[in-house]
Design a protein around this motif. Structure first.
Motif, short mmCIF file in Angstrom:
data_model
loop_
_atom_site.label_atom_id
_atom_site.label_comp_id
_atom_site.label_asym_id
_atom_site.label_seq_id
_atom_site.Cartn_x
_atom_site.Cartn_y
_atom_site.Cartn_z
N PHE A 176 0.84 -1.20 0.00
CA PHE A 176 0.00 0.00 0.00
C PHE A 176 0.87 1.24 0.00
N ASP A 177 0.32 2.32 -0.51
CA ASP A 177 1.00 3.62 -0.51
C ASP A 177 0.18 4.65 0.26
N THR A 178 -1.15 4.43 0.31
CA THR A 178 -2.08 5.34 0.97
C THR A 178 -2.71 4.64 2.16
N LEU A 179 -2.77 5.32 3.31
CA LEU A 179 -3.42 4.80 4.50
C LEU A 179 -4.58 5.71 4.86
N LEU A 180 -5.78 5.14 4.86
CA LEU A 180 -6.99 5.92 5.18
C LEU A 180 -7.58 5.38 6.47
N PRO A 181 -7.30 6.05 7.60
CA PRO A 181 -7.74 5.56 8.90
C PRO A 181 -9.16 6.01 9.24
N GLY A 182 -9.82 5.18 10.03
CA GLY A 182 -11.11 5.59 10.57
C GLY A 182 -10.95 6.68 11.61
N ASP A 183 -9.77 6.72 12.26
CA ASP A 183 -9.48 7.71 13.30
C ASP A 183 -8.16 8.39 12.95
N GLY A 184 -8.18 9.72 12.86
CA GLY A 184 -6.95 10.46 12.62
C GLY A 184 -6.86 11.04 11.23
N VAL A 185 -5.63 11.28 10.78
CA VAL A 185 -5.38 12.01 9.54
C VAL A 185 -4.94 11.04 8.45
N PRO A 186 -5.60 11.05 7.29
CA PRO A 186 -5.16 10.19 6.18
C PRO A 186 -3.73 10.51 5.76
N ILE A 187 -3.03 9.47 5.30
CA ILE A 187 -1.69 9.62 4.73
C ILE A 187 -1.81 9.19 3.27
N LEU A 188 -1.74 10.15 2.37
CA LEU A 188 -2.07 9.89 0.97
C LEU A 188 -0.92 9.31 0.17
N LYS A 189 0.32 9.51 0.63
CA LYS A 189 1.47 8.98 -0.11
C LYS A 189 2.53 8.53 0.89
N GLY A 190 3.24 7.46 0.51
CA GLY A 190 4.35 7.00 1.34
C GLY A 190 3.95 6.48 2.70
N ALA A 191 2.77 5.86 2.81
CA ALA A 191 2.23 5.51 4.12
C ALA A 191 2.94 4.32 4.77
N ARG A 192 3.61 3.48 3.98
CA ARG A 192 4.28 2.33 4.60
C ARG A 192 5.43 2.79 5.51
N GLU A 193 6.01 3.95 5.22
CA GLU A 193 7.13 4.42 6.04
C GLU A 193 6.70 4.73 7.47
N PRO A 194 5.65 5.53 7.71
CA PRO A 194 5.24 5.76 9.10
C PRO A 194 4.70 4.52 9.79
N VAL A 195 4.07 3.62 9.04
CA VAL A 195 3.65 2.35 9.66
C VAL A 195 4.88 1.55 10.08
N GLY A 196 5.90 1.54 9.23
CA GLY A 196 7.14 0.87 9.58
C GLY A 196 7.80 1.49 10.79
N ALA A 197 7.77 2.82 10.88
CA ALA A 197 8.36 3.51 12.04
C ALA A 197 7.61 3.14 13.32
N LEU A 198 6.29 3.00 13.23
CA LEU A 198 5.51 2.56 14.38
C LEU A 198 5.96 1.19 14.84
N ILE A 199 6.12 0.27 13.92
CA ILE A 199 6.53 -1.09 14.26
C ILE A 199 7.94 -1.08 14.89
N GLU A 200 8.84 -0.28 14.32
CA GLU A 200 10.20 -0.20 14.85
C GLU A 200 10.22 0.35 16.27
N SER A 201 9.26 1.24 16.57
CA SER A 201 9.22 1.87 17.91
C SER A 201 8.95 0.87 19.02
N TRP A 202 8.34 -0.27 18.69
CA TRP A 202 8.03 -1.26 19.70
C TRP A 202 9.29 -1.96 20.20
N ALA A 203 10.33 -1.96 19.38
CA ALA A 203 11.57 -2.62 19.76
C ALA A 203 12.52 -1.67 20.48
N ALA A 204 12.14 -0.40 20.52
CA ALA A 204 13.04 0.61 21.11
C ALA A 204 13.09 0.46 22.63
#
Length: 204
Positions: A176-204
């Motif tokens: 996917f490139d676009t993330l359209l959430p039910g809650d919050g602000v849509p990310i129209l381009k490059g959405a896998r990067e912030p999702v990846g950053a979220l996942i990485e934050s769990w290991a921090a």
């Protein structure tokens, strides 16, 4: 209601306790075999927005989880659309007064949209993936907040935090490139990067 991508319309309602918008979506799918458009997680519309939804019409209302019945009954009444939810979340939604018409099963397709497992916040949570357009709709599995970033709900709002984290990690493997959430602000381009950053934050 506004068109944020060709044929994808959004309307939003601020949730003061959360500090961000809740979103509903209407997908124009005139060329599909559904016999009409799709609505996803409809939030309370203004009368003008409800009139616009009714004018465009809808065949199905897809609820990603037990807490996103929101204004589904009002949209159902205005359009004649059927409300679908995963059976694992159905009883809770019906206890909130939602008039559920049928099942939204993982792996099922609705025109170009595929239901994907996103369990954890609730047992029946799903995401909805439009593979050809690289668009992923998420309910409560990922929150689009702050703008341009992603987060999860607090652990005490989830049935199974570990299961939800595993679900989000699987969602990250989708193209996917676009993330359209039910809650919050849509990310129209490059959405896998912030999702990846979220996942990485769990290991921090």
């Amino acid at each position: 209601m506004r068109e944020i991508l060709p044929g994808i319309h959004i309307w939003s309602k601020l949730s003061p306790p959360h500090g961000y918008d809740f979103n509903g979506y209407l997908l124009e799918l005139a060329e599909s075999d559904l016999g009409g458009n799709l609505v996803i997680d409809p939030v309370e519309p203004s009368q003008q927005e409800l009139d616009a939804i009714a004018a465009k019409g809808a065949a199905l209302i897809l609820l990603t989880n037990r807490n996103h019945g929101r204004a589904a009954n009002a949209v159902r009444e205005a359009t004649g659309a059927k409300i679908l939810i995963n059976p694992a979340d159905r009883l809770h939604a019906e206890s909130q007064g939602i008039a559920v018409d049928g099942a939204l099963l993982v792996g099922a397709t609705f025109g170009p949209i595929e239901a994907v497992d996103a369990a954890g916040k609730s047992p029946g949570e799903v995401a909805l993936f439009w593979r050809d357009r690289r668009v992923l709709f998420v309910g409560d599995s990922i929150i689009g907040w702050p703008a341009g970033a992603c987060k999860l709900l607090p652990d005490d709002k989830m049935d199974d935090p570990a299961q939800l984290r595993a679900s989000v990690a699987r969602l990250q493997t989708l193209e996917f490139d676009t993330l359209l959430p039910g809650d919050g602000v849509p990310i129209l381009k490059g959405a896998r990067e912030p999702v990846g950053a979220l996942i990485e934050s769990w290991a921090a």
